[in-house]
Design a protein around this motif. Structure first.
Motif, PDB file in Angstrom:
ATOM      1  N   ASN A 159      43.358  42.138  47.489  1.00  0.00           N
ATOM      2  CA  ASN A 159      43.079  40.927  46.709  1.00  0.00           C
ATOM      3  C   ASN A 159      41.685  40.386  46.991  1.00  0.00           C
ATOM      4  O   ASN A 159      40.978  39.943  46.081  1.00  0.00           O
ATOM      5  N   PHE A 204      39.235  42.588  45.086  1.00  0.00           N
ATOM      6  CA  PHE A 204      39.159  42.271  43.659  1.00  0.00           C
ATOM      7  C   PHE A 204      38.377  40.975  43.416  1.00  0.00           C
ATOM      8  O   PHE A 204      37.525  40.905  42.520  1.00  0.00           O
ATOM      9  N   SER A 230      43.705  40.046  38.555  1.00  0.00           N
ATOM     10  CA  SER A 230      44.358  41.071  39.365  1.00  0.00           C
ATOM     11  C   SER A 230      44.398  40.687  40.836  1.00  0.00           C
ATOM     12  O   SER A 230      45.276  41.150  41.578  1.00  0.00           O
ATOM     13  N   ALA A 231      43.457  39.858  41.268  1.00  0.00           N
ATOM     14  CA  ALA A 231      43.442  39.426  42.661  1.00  0.00           C
ATOM     15  C   ALA A 231      44.516  38.401  42.973  1.00  0.00           C
ATOM     16  O   ALA A 231      44.713  38.048  44.135  1.00  0.00           O
ATOM     17  N   THR A 250      44.331  44.831  33.293  1.00  0.00           N
ATOM     18  CA  THR A 250      44.937  44.005  34.337  1.00  0.00           C
ATOM     19  C   THR A 250      46.271  44.578  34.776  1.00  0.00           C
ATOM     20  O   THR A 250      46.590  44.610  35.980  1.00  0.00           O
ATOM     21  N   LEU A 301      45.658  47.580  37.173  1.00  0.00           N
ATOM     22  CA  LEU A 301      45.298  47.198  38.543  1.00  0.00           C
ATOM     23  C   LEU A 301      46.473  46.568  39.279  1.00  0.00           C
ATOM     24  O   LEU A 301      46.732  46.877  40.449  1.00  0.00           O
ATOM     25  N   LYS A 343      48.519  47.990  42.535  1.00  0.00           N
ATOM     26  CA  LYS A 343      48.674  47.153  43.728  1.00  0.00           C
ATOM     27  C   LYS A 343      50.141  47.056  44.141  1.00  0.00           C
ATOM     28  O   LYS A 343      50.471  47.130  45.336  1.00  0.00           O
ATOM     29  N   PHE A 389      39.322  41.376  37.169  1.00  0.00           N
ATOM     30  CA  PHE A 389      39.391  41.420  38.628  1.00  0.00           C
ATOM     31  C   PHE A 389      39.957  40.126  39.206  1.00  0.00           C
ATOM     32  O   PHE A 389      40.731  40.149  40.171  1.00  0.00           O
TER      33      PHE A 389
END
Length: 305
Positions: free
Chosen positions: A104, A107, A160-161, A73, A76, A80, A157
């Protein structure tokens, strides 16, 4: 007849009077009770050295899984943030905002695709399914390698989004699945034995007998211990992880000797998780949704006995 009244009055009933006239003994009244009880004590009867080995493996595997979630995490999210900084310096801020929104969305879409097309049972945190299994229900399609993989990468994911979720619930379920899988792998040979069903002129006829009740009970213990280690690594609280799982499990599914093994598992998982995260320069509270309180003094390695 006049004496065919209720036995409450001290006289014979009509059926008893008929048997007496025919010279037969009085009818017998039997009470049939079942010997099966849902509250009877269950046992796994696994060797002690093997059970302690399973506990150590579960603690190590849960700590490694939590480390993987945090590091992946961070990777990513770090990429970003670097992308946002680069676009902000090179162009208008609106371009950076639009780009990060697309990232975003990408992800979140990856997490949704993994769940919808590969493991629909991985939707949600998974705690209701774990609680149902720990209390004797049959849960289909949850304790699989595909479900574990989808839950791990879907969680990475989704966090991370930037979605308003944390890794608490899914991490507990990941611990339960890991504990279930390790216990099933190592306990299955202990509950199987080959017997000769018949002997013929051509030889014996072997058959494989599996004690499913012992195996299911052992897997339930592995699931509970893994879940306790999962929540302990998240909140850095070994006793809290034990108490949480005690709330979820019925008395018949938690033998008294499991408490010592569970607290050892949560302690090993906590210490191992914190040590690995500190070596990687990370914190045990990274990417948690709960508000971390302000404490003047945190425990350190010198506090260990």
């Amino acid at each position: 007849p006049t004496d065919a009244v209720s036995p409450i009055a001290g006289k014979r009933t009509w059926k008893q009077w008929q048997h007496a006239e025919a010279g037969l003994p009085p009818p017998l009244r039997a009470r049939v009770s079942s010997s099966i009880s849902i509250t009877r004590h269950q046992e796994h009867r696994l060797p002690a050295h093997m059970f302690w080995g399973v506990i150590l493996l579960i603690a190590s595997a849960v700590a490694l899984a939590n480390l993987f979630i945090v590091l992946a995490t961070w990777l990513l999210v770090g990429q970003k943030i670097e992308l946002i900084q680069m676009l902000t310096d090179a162009s208008h801020p609106s371009v950076a905002i639009g780009t990060i929104a697309l990232v975003n969305i990408g992800f979140a879409s990856l997490a949704a695709v993994l769940v919808v097309f590969f493991s629909p049972t991985a939707a949600g945190g998974g705690l209701p399914e774990m609680k149902g299994f720990l209390n004797g229900s049959h849960v289909k399609g949850v304790f699989t390698m595909r479900g574990l993989t989808v839950r791990l990468f879907g969680l990475i994911f989704a966090v991370s989004a930037g979605l308003p979720i944390g890794r608490e619930g899914p991490s507990i379920t990941v611990g339960c699945i890991i504990g279930f899988g390790i216990m099933r792998l190592l306990a299955s040979p202990q509950v199987k034995r080959v017997v000769d069903m018949a002997v013929t002129s051509e030889g014996s006829l072997p058959a494989l007998l599996v004690d499913e009740e012992r195996l299911v009970f052992a897997k339930r213990i592995g699931c509970a211990v893994g879940g306790a280690a999962g929540i302990a690594t998240i909140f850095n609280a070994p006793i809290g992880g034990l108490l949480y799982m005690l709330e979820e499990v019925t008395v018949t599914s938690w033998p008294p000797e499991t408490t010592l093994k569970a607290i050892c598992c949560t302690a090993i998982a906590c210490l191992g998780n914190r040590a690995m995260l500190e070596l990687c320069g990370r914190n045990v509270t990274d990417f948690l949704i709960y508000a971390d309180g302000q404490h003047k003094h945190m425990w350190n390695w010198q506090d260990m006995p």
